[in-house]
Design a protein around this motif. Structure first.
Motif, PDB file in Angstrom:
ATOM      1  N   UNK A  38       0.830  -1.202   0.000  1.00 60.53           N
ATOM      2  CA  UNK A  38       0.000   0.000   0.000  1.00 60.53           C
ATOM      3  C   UNK A  38       0.868   1.256   0.000  1.00 60.53           C
ATOM      4  N   UNK A  39       1.919   1.270   0.803  1.00 58.28           N
ATOM      5  CA  UNK A  39       2.821   2.429   0.846  1.00 58.28           C
ATOM      6  C   UNK A  39       3.380   2.718  -0.542  1.00 58.28           C
ATOM      7  N   UNK A  40       3.848   1.668  -1.219  1.00 55.00           N
ATOM      8  CA  UNK A  40       4.392   1.858  -2.567  1.00 55.00           C
ATOM      9  C   UNK A  40       3.324   2.426  -3.502  1.00 55.00           C
ATOM     10  N   UNK A  41       2.098   1.924  -3.390  1.00 55.29           N
ATOM     11  CA  UNK A  41       0.998   2.411  -4.224  1.00 55.29           C
ATOM     12  C   UNK A  41       0.702   3.876  -3.910  1.00 55.29           C
ATOM     13  N   UNK A  42       0.660   4.213  -2.638  1.00 56.16           N
ATOM     14  CA  UNK A  42       0.379   5.594  -2.231  1.00 56.16           C
ATOM     15  C   UNK A  42       1.419   6.568  -2.774  1.00 56.16           C
ATOM     16  N   UNK A  43       2.628   6.080  -2.991  1.00 56.43           N
ATOM     17  CA  UNK A  43       3.713   6.940  -3.469  1.00 56.43           C
ATOM     18  C   UNK A  43       3.769   7.053  -4.989  1.00 56.43           C
ATOM     19  N   UNK A  44       2.912   6.314  -5.681  1.00 58.30           N
ATOM     20  CA  UNK A  44       2.892   6.402  -7.141  1.00 58.30           C
ATOM     21  C   UNK A  44       2.376   7.777  -7.578  1.00 58.30           C
ATOM     22  N   UNK A  45       2.952   8.312  -8.658  1.00 59.73           N
ATOM     23  CA  UNK A  45       2.424   9.576  -9.174  1.00 59.73           C
ATOM     24  C   UNK A  45       0.957   9.393  -9.583  1.00 59.73           C
TER      25      UNK A  45
END
Length: 187
Positions: A90-97
């Motif tokens: 989820x963290x990685x997804x939240x950091x996506x542009x």
């Protein structure tokens, strides 16, 4: 261009536009322009905007859940850490542009009261996500009720991340999930 390629181009354009701008603000002409597929062909593939929205949500569901499962499956660690890997993903997804929160919550907020197809797609997505998390939590030795609680932490992180524009809610929810798992397994 064959039907498969045209369908993919339309769905790619619809996903970018619907997720980025919202479903109600995007017309079929905008999807036509972004996809490069003639309006007549677009309507042959998707007879209505509702049909296109439903196809977009079904495809997004499959891709989102597959991405999450692939990430968690790649974690070579004890079951507890695999549960917590959900929050790392989820963290990685939240950091996506371009992250704008959960497409299913967004679409339900826009159309859930008037579109049974959107409401159904959103409910199915959430039910599958809760089942998946509950299976992971059960493998870690915690009861089903803990699985639903961990899934709710993830849902809260998604909404909070969308509202704040920060990935911090993933870490905070991960910490809460770790405490919840520890307490549930000790019982």
């Amino acid at each position: 261009m064959d039907d498969g390629e045209a369908r993919t181009r339309v769905l790619d354009a619809a996903e970018e536009l619907f997720y980025g701008r919202g479903i109600q603000t995007v017309g079929m002409d905008a999807v036509r322009g972004a996809s490069g597929v003639a309006l007549r062909r677009l309507y042959q593939l998707f007879p209505s905007k509702g049909a296109l929205v439903e196809a977009y949500l079904l495809r997004r569901d499959a891709r989102w859940r597959a991405g999450l499962a692939a990430y968690v499956d790649a974690v070579d660690a004890p079951p507890r850490e695999r549960v917590l890997a959900v929050f790392d993903w989820l963290r990685d997804w939240f950091e996506e542009p371009g992250f704008r929160g959960c497409a299913f919550i967004n679409s339900f907020g826009e159309l859930g009261a008037t579109s049974p197809e959107v409401a159904g797609a959103a409910r199915r997505h959430k039910e599958e996500f809760f089942r998946y998390v509950t299976r992971l939590v059960a493998a870690a030795g915690a009861p089903d009720s803990a699985g639903r609680q961990v899934a709710l932490l993830a849902e809260g992180a998604m909404t909070t991340a969308a509202l704040t524009g920060s990935s911090a809610p993933a870490r905070e929810a991960r910490d809460a999930a770790a405490a919840l798992l520890d307490a549930a397994v000790r019982r």
